[in-house]
Design an enzyme around this catalytic site. Structure first.
Site, mmCIF file in Angstrom:
data_model
loop_
_atom_site.group_PDB
_atom_site.id
_atom_site.type_symbol
_atom_site.label_atom_id
_atom_site.label_comp_id
_atom_site.label_asym_id
_atom_site.label_seq_id
_atom_site.Cartn_x
_atom_site.Cartn_y
_atom_site.Cartn_z
ATOM 1 N N ARG A 153 0.500 -1.197 -0.050
ATOM 2 C CA ARG A 153 -0.022 0.122 -0.168
ATOM 3 C C ARG A 153 0.645 1.289 -0.087
ATOM 4 O O ARG A 153 0.634 2.329 -0.890
ATOM 5 C CB ARG A 153 -0.979 0.089 1.386
ATOM 6 N N ILE A 154 2.072 1.340 0.900
ATOM 7 C CA ILE A 154 2.631 2.744 1.012
ATOM 8 C C ILE A 154 3.748 2.749 -0.105
ATOM 9 O O ILE A 154 3.714 3.895 -0.717
ATOM 10 C CB ILE A 154 3.404 2.465 2.556
ATOM 11 N N THR B 234 8.528 -2.553 3.613
ATOM 12 C CA THR B 234 8.023 -3.928 3.870
ATOM 13 C C THR B 234 7.918 -4.125 5.314
ATOM 14 O O THR B 234 8.222 -3.208 6.158
ATOM 15 C CB THR B 234 9.423 -4.913 3.555
ATOM 16 N N CYS C 244 11.071 4.479 6.679
ATOM 17 C CA CYS C 244 9.828 4.924 7.511
ATOM 18 C C CYS C 244 9.042 3.638 7.898
ATOM 19 O O CYS C 244 7.692 3.954 8.048
ATOM 20 C CB CYS C 244 8.984 5.889 6.579
ATOM 21 N N ARG D 119 9.833 -0.011 9.387
ATOM 22 C CA ARG D 119 10.347 -0.551 10.743
ATOM 23 C C ARG D 119 11.825 -0.430 10.804
ATOM 24 O O ARG D 119 12.564 -0.797 10.065
ATOM 25 C CB ARG D 119 9.959 -2.031 10.768
ATOM 26 N N GLU E 29 13.101 2.202 20.331
ATOM 27 C CA GLU E 29 12.636 3.512 20.122
ATOM 28 C C GLU E 29 11.967 3.975 21.558
ATOM 29 O O GLU E 29 11.368 3.231 22.211
ATOM 30 C CB GLU E 29 11.386 3.338 19.012
ATOM 31 N N HIS F 193 9.400 7.921 15.101
ATOM 32 C CA HIS F 193 8.238 7.119 14.642
ATOM 33 C C HIS F 193 6.816 7.985 14.386
ATOM 34 O O HIS F 193 5.796 7.436 15.198
ATOM 35 C CB HIS F 193 8.151 6.095 15.514
ATOM 36 N N ALA G 23 2.475 7.815 10.811
ATOM 37 C CA ALA G 23 1.176 7.614 10.827
ATOM 38 C C ALA G 23 0.262 8.888 11.629
ATOM 39 O O ALA G 23 -0.796 8.785 11.905
ATOM 40 C CB ALA G 23 0.597 6.333 11.180
HETATM 41 N N1 LIG Z 1 6.357 4.869 10.407
HETATM 42 C C1 LIG Z 1 5.224 4.638 10.476
HETATM 43 O O1 LIG Z 1 4.441 5.303 11.313
HETATM 44 C C2 LIG Z 1 4.535 3.714 9.848
HETATM 45 C C3 LIG Z 1 5.106 2.438 9.379
HETATM 46 N N2 LIG Z 1 4.363 1.558 8.653
HETATM 47 C C4 LIG Z 1 5.132 0.682 8.093
HETATM 48 O O2 LIG Z 1 5.275 0.635 6.748
HETATM 49 C C5 LIG Z 1 5.491 -0.553 6.086
HETATM 50 C C6 LIG Z 1 4.722 -1.072 4.897
HETATM 51 O O3 LIG Z 1 3.271 -0.838 5.260
HETATM 52 P P1 LIG Z 1 2.151 -1.076 4.279
HETATM 53 O O4 LIG Z 1 2.798 -0.724 2.778
HETATM 54 O O5 LIG Z 1 0.865 -0.737 4.791
HETATM 55 O O6 LIG Z 1 2.357 -2.724 4.216
HETATM 56 P P2 LIG Z 1 1.818 -3.639 3.029
HETATM 57 O O7 LIG Z 1 1.583 -5.021 3.731
HETATM 58 O O8 LIG Z 1 0.870 -2.960 2.285
HETATM 59 O O9 LIG Z 1 3.065 -3.877 2.159
HETATM 60 C C7 LIG Z 1 4.335 -4.525 2.411
HETATM 61 C C8 LIG Z 1 4.802 -5.039 1.365
HETATM 62 O O10 LIG Z 1 6.198 -5.522 1.472
HETATM 63 C C9 LIG Z 1 6.280 -6.477 0.476
HETATM 64 N N3 LIG Z 1 7.407 -7.397 1.067
HETATM 65 C C10 LIG Z 1 7.405 -8.463 2.145
HETATM 66 N N4 LIG Z 1 8.702 -9.046 2.311
HETATM 67 C C11 LIG Z 1 9.548 -8.343 1.118
HETATM 68 C C12 LIG Z 1 10.818 -8.554 1.025
HETATM 69 N N5 LIG Z 1 11.586 -9.268 1.546
HETATM 70 N N6 LIG Z 1 11.216 -7.507 0.113
HETATM 71 C C13 LIG Z 1 10.578 -6.649 -0.682
HETATM 72 N N7 LIG Z 1 9.093 -6.586 -0.292
HETATM 73 C C14 LIG Z 1 8.558 -7.372 0.619
HETATM 74 C C15 LIG Z 1 5.002 -7.379 0.703
HETATM 75 O O11 LIG Z 1 4.765 -8.359 -0.435
HETATM 76 C C16 LIG Z 1 4.227 -6.280 0.624
HETATM 77 O O12 LIG Z 1 3.821 -5.825 -0.759
HETATM 78 C C17 LIG Z 1 5.259 -1.805 7.316
HETATM 79 O O13 LIG Z 1 6.254 -2.013 8.106
HETATM 80 C C18 LIG Z 1 4.411 -1.097 8.262
HETATM 81 O O14 LIG Z 1 4.475 -1.337 9.529
HETATM 82 C C19 LIG Z 1 3.200 1.636 8.385
HETATM 83 C C20 LIG Z 1 2.534 2.716 8.616
HETATM 84 C C21 LIG Z 1 3.136 3.853 9.519
HETATM 85 O O1 LIG Z 2 0.859 1.647 11.488
HETATM 86 C C1 LIG Z 2 2.082 1.683 11.685
HETATM 87 O O2 LIG Z 2 2.575 0.594 11.159
HETATM 88 C C2 LIG Z 2 2.909 2.137 12.397
HETATM 89 O O3 LIG Z 2 4.024 2.324 12.668
HETATM 90 C C3 LIG Z 2 2.098 3.253 12.811
HETATM 91 O O4 LIG Z 2 2.257 3.252 14.378
HETATM 92 P P1 LIG Z 2 1.536 4.016 15.515
HETATM 93 O O5 LIG Z 2 0.270 3.373 15.266
HETATM 94 O O6 LIG Z 2 1.712 5.432 15.289
HETATM 95 O O7 LIG Z 2 2.163 3.637 16.824
#
Ligand SMILES: NC(=O)C1=CN([C@@H]2O[C@H](COP(=O)(O)OP(=O)(O)OC[C@H]3O[C@@H](n4cnc5c(N)ncnc54)[C@H](O)[C@@H]3O)[C@@H](O)[C@H]2O)C=CC1
Ligand SMILES: O=C(O)C(=O)COP(=O)(O)O
Length: 277
Positions: A17-18, A69, A96, A98, A127, A145, A148
Site C-alpha cells: 500500500r505505502i 516492507t 519509514c 520498521r 525507540e 516514529h 502515521a
Molecule cells: N512509520 C510509521 O509510522 C508507519 C510505518 N508503517 C510500516 O510501513 C511498512 C509498509 O506498510 P504497508 O505498505 O501498509 O504494508 P503492506 O503489507 O501493504 O506492504 C508491504 C509489502 O512488502 C512486501 N514485502 C514482504 N517481504 C518483502 C521483501 N523481502 N522484499 C521486498 N518486499 C517485501 C509485501 O509483499 C508487501 O507488498 C510496514 O512495515 C508498516 O508497519 C506503516 C504505517 C506507518
Molecule cells: O501503522 C504502523 O505500522 C505504524 O508504524 C504506526 O504506528 P502507530 O500506530 O503510530 O504506533
C-alpha cells in the site's frame, strides 16, 4: 548546494500500500521509480509506473532507496554492508517502515565512509533510540516514529475501530483484526453458555491436576455438526478456566498465546459420529 529529485532513480523495496503511494508521489517530482516485491506481480506494479527487478540489479541503479516492507526475518538487514557496497556512492536512503530493515550499524559505517550520502529515518531498532550516533549524524534527518501521526490518519483509525465494533456485534468478519476473529462467534446466548461451560471444564481439569506443572497438552473433542463452529472459542474457554489463577487473568483473545508460553498445545478437534466424548 542541494540536488534535484527530478531525473533521479528511486528504488522502492516493498510495493504494498505505502510503496505504491510513494511511487505515485515521487513520479510527480520526475523520478524514475524501480522496485522489488516478492508478492506484488511485476505487471501490477508496472501499471503504476514501477519497473520491478531483483535486488542485485536494483541496488547499483538507485540514487535514492526507500523501504516499505514489514519487519520479518527475510527483511531484517535488507540493506546491510553487502548491499550498501553494491549501491552507487552517495546513495540516499529512507526508512519509514520498521527499525532494522536497514541495518543501523551498516548505515552508520556507510554514512561515515560517504558510501551513503544521507538518510531519512522515522523508525529505529530501539525507540526512542538510546544510541544517538545515527540521530545526531549531520547527514541524517530523523523523526520519532510519527509516519502515521496526522489528524486525518488518526480520524480514519477511529472510524475503522468504530466500524469493526459494529461488524463484531453484527457477527460479521472482522477486517484487520489479527487476534480477535474468535469474538465474532461469541455473540449468541448459546455461545455464552458454552463459553461458561468451557471455563468450568478447564477449572475442573485444573483442580484435578495434582502436579504444579501446567498440562502439556489438552484435547477438546466436540460431538455433532452443530458444535463445529464452537470449537475455536470452546478450546479457548477451556484454556481460560485452566490457566486462571492468582495473578493470571486470561481471556478469549490472549489465552492461546499465554498457553503457548506455558508450554501447552491447545488442540481443538471436532469429532463427528457417535463415538465422540
Ligand atoms: N512509520 C510509521 O509510522 C508507519 C510505518 N508503517 C510500516 O510501513 C511498512 C509498509 O506498510 P504497508 O505498505 O501498509 O504494508 P503492506 O503489507 O501493504 O506492504 C508491504 C509489502 O512488502 C512486501 N514485502 C514482504 N517481504 C518483502 C521483501 N523481502 N522484499 C521486498 N518486499 C517485501 C509485501 O509483499 C508487501 O507488498 C510496514 O512495515 C508498516 O508497519 C506503516 C504505517 C506507518
Ligand atoms: O501503522 C504502523 O505500522 C505504524 O508504524 C504506526 O504506528 P502507530 O500506530 O503510530 O504506533
Amino acid at each position: 548546494m542541494g540536488s534535484e529529485l527530478f531525473g533521479k532513480v528511486l528504488g522502492i523495496v516493498g510495493l504494498g500500500r505505502i510503496g505504491k503511494e510513494v511511487a505515485s508521489r515521487m513520479q510527480s517530482f520526475g523520478m524514475r521509480t524501480i522496485g522489488y516485491d516478492p508478492i506484488t506481480p511485476p505487471q501490477v506494479s508496472a501499471s503504476w509506473g514501477v519497473e520491478q527487478m531483483p535486488l542485485e540489479e536494483l541496488w547499483p541503479q538507485c540514487d535514492y532507496i526507500t523501504v516499505h516492507t514489514p519487519l520479518m526475518p527475510s527483511t531484517v538487514g535488507l540493506l546491510n554492508d553487502e548491499s550498501f557496497a553494491k549501491c552507487k556512492k552517495g546513495v540516499k536512503v529512507v526508512n519509514c517502515a520498521r527499525g532494522g530493515i536497514i541495518d543501523e550499524a551498516a548505515l552508520l559505517r556507510a554514512l561515515e565512509s560517504g558510501q551513503c550520502g544521507g538518510a531519512g529515518l522515522d523508525v529505529f531498532v530501539e525507540e526512542p533510540p538510546k544510541d544517538r550516533a545515527l540521530v545526531e549524524h549531520p547527514n541524517v534527518i530523523s523523526c520519532p516514529h510519527l509516519g502515521a501521526s496526522t489528524k486525518e490518519a488518526q480520524a480514519r483509525c477511529g472510524e475503522d475501530i468504530a466500524l469493526q465494533m459494529v461488524d463484531m456485534v453484527n457477527g460479521r468478519k472482522l477486517i484487520g483484526a489479527v487476534n480477535a476473529q474468535i469474538l465474532v462467534s461469541t455473540f449468541t446466548e448459546e455461545s455464552h453458555q458454552l463459553i461458561r461451560l468451557g471455563e468450568a471444564v478447564g477449572a475442573l481439569l485444573q483442580a484435578c491436576t495434582t502436579s504444579n506443572k501446567p498440562l502439556s497438552s489438552v484435547q477438546i473433542t466436540t460431538l455433532g455438526d452443530s458444535m463445529k463452529t464452537s470449537t475455536s472459542y470452546l478450546s479457548s474457554s477451556v484454556l481460560v478456566g485452566l490457566l486462571k489463577h492468582d495473578g493470571c487473568s486470561p481471556n478469549l483473545i490472549n489465552v492461546l498465546s499465554l498457553s503457548k508460553e506455558a508450554g501447552n498445545q491447545g488442540k481443538p478437534e471436532p469429532l463427528r459420529g457417535r463415538r465422540g466424548v
